[in-house]
Design a protein around this motif. Sequence first.
Motif, short mmCIF file in Angstrom:
data_model
loop_
_atom_site.label_atom_id
_atom_site.label_comp_id
_atom_site.label_asym_id
_atom_site.label_seq_id
_atom_site.Cartn_x
_atom_site.Cartn_y
_atom_site.Cartn_z
N TYR A 38 11.29 4.96 -2.30
CA TYR A 38 9.91 5.04 -2.76
C TYR A 38 9.85 6.25 -3.68
CZ TYR A 38 9.51 2.32 1.53
OH TYR A 38 9.71 1.39 2.52
N TRP A 39 8.94 6.25 -4.62
CA TRP A 39 8.89 7.37 -5.55
C TRP A 39 7.45 7.66 -5.97
CZ3 TRP A 39 6.74 6.02 -10.20
CH2 TRP A 39 6.80 4.67 -10.57
N SER A 40 7.23 8.90 -6.33
CA SER A 40 5.94 9.31 -6.87
C SER A 40 6.18 10.03 -8.19
CB SER A 40 5.19 10.23 -5.90
OG SER A 40 5.92 11.42 -5.66
N SER A 41 5.28 9.79 -9.14
CA SER A 41 5.40 10.39 -10.47
C SER A 41 4.02 10.81 -10.93
CB SER A 41 6.00 9.36 -11.44
OG SER A 41 6.19 9.92 -12.72
N THR A 42 3.85 12.11 -11.18
CA THR A 42 2.53 12.65 -11.52
C THR A 42 2.59 13.45 -12.81
OG1 THR A 42 1.98 12.81 -9.17
CG2 THR A 42 0.62 14.07 -10.70
N ASP A 69 -0.93 2.35 -9.61
CA ASP A 69 -1.62 3.38 -10.38
C ASP A 69 -2.68 3.97 -9.46
OD1 ASP A 69 -3.17 4.94 -12.03
OD2 ASP A 69 -3.37 3.44 -13.62
N LEU A 70 -2.44 5.18 -8.96
CA LEU A 70 -3.32 5.78 -7.96
C LEU A 70 -4.64 6.26 -8.55
CD1 LEU A 70 -0.72 7.81 -5.86
CD2 LEU A 70 -1.48 5.44 -5.56
N ASP A 71 -4.75 6.24 -9.87
CA ASP A 71 -6.00 6.64 -10.53
C ASP A 71 -6.83 5.44 -10.99
OD1 ASP A 71 -5.40 9.35 -10.22
OD2 ASP A 71 -4.30 9.42 -12.11
N ALA A 72 -6.31 4.24 -10.81
CA ALA A 72 -7.03 3.05 -11.26
C ALA A 72 -8.28 2.82 -10.42
CB ALA A 72 -6.12 1.83 -11.17
N LEU A 73 -9.24 2.14 -11.02
CA LEU A 73 -10.51 1.90 -10.33
C LEU A 73 -10.49 0.61 -9.52
CD1 LEU A 73 -12.99 2.93 -13.17
CD2 LEU A 73 -12.20 4.29 -11.22
N SER A 74 -9.57 -0.29 -9.83
CA SER A 74 -9.49 -1.54 -9.07
C SER A 74 -8.08 -2.09 -9.14
CB SER A 74 -10.47 -2.58 -9.62
OG SER A 74 -10.02 -3.07 -10.86
N VAL A 75 -7.77 -3.06 -8.27
CA VAL A 75 -6.44 -3.63 -8.21
C VAL A 75 -6.12 -4.44 -9.46
CG1 VAL A 75 -7.15 -5.77 -7.07
CG2 VAL A 75 -4.84 -4.87 -6.69
N ASN A 98 -0.89 9.17 -12.40
CA ASN A 98 -0.45 9.37 -11.03
C ASN A 98 0.02 8.03 -10.47
OD1 ASN A 98 0.01 10.54 -8.55
ND2 ASN A 98 -2.14 10.60 -7.96
N PHE A 99 1.33 7.88 -10.29
CA PHE A 99 1.90 6.61 -9.86
C PHE A 99 2.67 6.75 -8.54
CE2 PHE A 99 1.81 6.19 -14.54
CZ PHE A 99 1.01 5.06 -14.64
N PHE A 100 2.72 5.65 -7.82
CA PHE A 100 3.59 5.56 -6.63
C PHE A 100 4.31 4.22 -6.70
CE2 PHE A 100 4.93 4.87 -2.31
CZ PHE A 100 5.30 6.14 -1.90
N GLY A 101 5.60 4.23 -6.41
CA GLY A 101 6.38 3.01 -6.57
C GLY A 101 7.25 2.65 -5.39
N TRP A 138 -3.63 -2.75 -1.97
CA TRP A 138 -3.75 -1.69 -2.97
C TRP A 138 -4.71 -0.61 -2.48
CZ3 TRP A 138 -8.27 -0.34 -5.65
CH2 TRP A 138 -8.10 0.59 -6.68
N GLU A 139 -5.82 -1.01 -1.90
CA GLU A 139 -6.81 -0.04 -1.44
C GLU A 139 -6.24 0.84 -0.34
OE1 GLU A 139 -11.37 0.07 0.35
OE2 GLU A 139 -10.57 -1.78 -0.52
N GLN A 140 -5.48 0.25 0.57
CA GLN A 140 -4.85 1.03 1.64
C GLN A 140 -3.88 2.06 1.07
OE1 GLN A 140 -3.26 -2.09 4.34
NE2 GLN A 140 -4.41 -0.97 5.90
N VAL A 141 -3.06 1.63 0.12
CA VAL A 141 -2.06 2.52 -0.48
C VAL A 141 -2.73 3.64 -1.26
CG1 VAL A 141 -0.19 2.65 -2.18
CG2 VAL A 141 -0.27 0.75 -0.55
N VAL A 142 -3.70 3.30 -2.08
CA VAL A 142 -4.36 4.29 -2.93
C VAL A 142 -5.16 5.29 -2.10
CG1 VAL A 142 -6.16 4.59 -4.68
CG2 VAL A 142 -4.42 2.82 -4.97
N CYS A 143 -5.81 4.83 -1.04
CA CYS A 143 -6.68 5.70 -0.25
C CYS A 143 -5.94 6.52 0.80
CB CYS A 143 -7.77 4.88 0.43
SG CYS A 143 -8.93 4.13 -0.74
N ALA A 144 -4.63 6.31 0.95
CA ALA A 144 -3.86 7.08 1.92
C ALA A 144 -3.95 8.57 1.59
CB ALA A 144 -2.41 6.63 1.93
#
Length: 282
Positions: A38-42, A69-75, A98-101, A138-144
């Motif tokens: 897993y990776w994060s890129s900011t 895309d952790l900054d996106a407004l919707s899936v 801000n990405f997570f992969g 997506w919502e679960q992942v982004v809101c973690a």
Amino acid sequence: MIYRPLQPPMLQSHLQNNHYHYEEYAPQPLLQSTVACYWSSTFQLSSTTLSTPFAYRIIPDGCIDIIFDLDALSVTQGAFVSSWMSTYDVFYPKQSMNFFGIRMYVEAVQAIVGYPIADLHEQIWLQELWGHSASYFWEQVVCASDNALRIDIIEQYLQQALYTYDIHPRPIHPLLSHSLSLMYDCAGQIDLATLAQQVHYSERTVRRIFQQEFGIRPKEILDIIRFQSVLQKMYRYPQYSLGELAFSGGYYDQSHLIHDFHRYYGLTPGQLSIQVQSNSAL
């Protein structure tokens, strides 16, 4: 052997600074044959950093990613599946991102996303594949609250997708899983004739099944695995000479290795080795 490909930020740590941070996280043992990492890129960019743009690279690693895309407004524009890469890409970020992969081994992609790999010619939005369930995931992942919780949520889903019979998609052809296991074990240093002999199929059948299921020639996968194995050696043993890297990687000569560096990285081995050695001295 566990195949663990590298991306430029791991080799060129000087790329990371106050404005850019990249990190990789290992999967739990049960998922090690499915997820490379897993990776994060900011990117935190300002008007000052934008005035002096810096080039960032993504290189072929034999994997396919689900990217959030952790900054996106919707899936609808917040999660997508990447396509197979056969050469490097250079991009210049123009805004904070801000990405997570989830970096998945190619043989595991269809079982997770439920979509034929051969049809992944370009990135595809996760919602197109999963419908309403993509929004919830997506919502679960982004809101973690942090990446540890994010990974826990993802791994619960992956285990359900892989090990629950009712939702398990059609598995890949056994020839592919056997072939890729051999490719990883020998670090890409096996010719097609020997590979076909060891999996007990003809060369023609091996080519046909790879093209049919993955849309990728087996030699292309072998070349990328071999190239990534050289990067691993550069990362672990920065004192290796170019000749030693070429020999240990099974290349005909140094010019053959340099050709692959141009194709897959866009730099020469010398340019990269200087940076790796500099990083190791820090």
